[in-house]
Scaffold this motif. Structure first.
Motif, PDB file in Angstrom:
ATOM      1  N   ARG A  39      96.695 126.685  27.737  1.00 33.92           N
ATOM      2  CA  ARG A  39      97.233 125.454  27.139  1.00 33.92           C
ATOM      3  C   ARG A  39      96.224 124.751  26.245  1.00 33.92           C
ATOM      4  N   SER A  40      95.292 125.479  25.711  1.00 36.15           N
ATOM      5  CA  SER A  40      94.259 124.856  24.879  1.00 36.15           C
ATOM      6  C   SER A  40      94.845 124.372  23.558  1.00 36.15           C
ATOM      7  N   GLN A  41      94.286 123.293  23.078  1.00 35.32           N
ATOM      8  CA  GLN A  41      94.690 122.689  21.814  1.00 35.32           C
ATOM      9  C   GLN A  41      93.620 122.979  20.762  1.00 35.32           C
ATOM     10  N   PRO A  42      94.018 123.194  19.511  1.00 36.28           N
ATOM     11  CA  PRO A  42      93.020 123.459  18.473  1.00 36.28           C
ATOM     12  C   PRO A  42      92.194 122.219  18.159  1.00 36.28           C
ATOM     13  N   LEU A  43      90.962 122.437  17.727  1.00 36.40           N
ATOM     14  CA  LEU A  43      90.123 121.340  17.256  1.00 36.40           C
ATOM     15  C   LEU A  43      90.662 120.798  15.945  1.00 36.40           C
ATOM     16  N   ALA A  44      91.202 121.683  15.123  1.00 34.31           N
ATOM     17  CA  ALA A  44      91.728 121.297  13.816  1.00 34.31           C
ATOM     18  C   ALA A  44      92.835 122.255  13.414  1.00 34.31           C
TER      19      ALA A  44
END
Length: 86
Positions: A39-44
């Motif tokens: 479930r990781s979210q991108p930094l950008a």
């Protein structure tokens, strides 16, 4: 001299903690490899206006990224230290 070049490139890869991913959904996403998970979210994220089929980090500037896009040609992106989703 080739040994030094290979060693330097390997050290740069090991030091890099961010990785970029391209997609045919028009987006480039940058992730911190230390936080990748289900479930990781991108930094950008950046919408390129056309499918992105190639990304490459600049060899000397770790904050620049070049993209090759299906409909909009080529583009360069610059990451800042305080990058957020766009």
């Amino acid at each position: 001299r080739k040994v030094k070049t290979k060693t330097k490139k390997r050290e740069q890869r090991e030091q890099r903690k961010t990785y970029s991913f391209c997609s045919y959904d028009d987006h480039v996403r940058v992730f911190d490899i230390r936080t990748i998970g289900p479930r990781s979210q991108p930094l950008a994220t950046a919408s390129m206006g056309g499918g992105v089929f190639r990304v490459k980090w600049h060899p000397r500037d770790p904050n620049r990224l070049a993209t090759a896009n299906m409909h909009n040609g080529f583009a360069t992106l610059r990451m800042s230290q305080q990058e957020t989703k766009t």
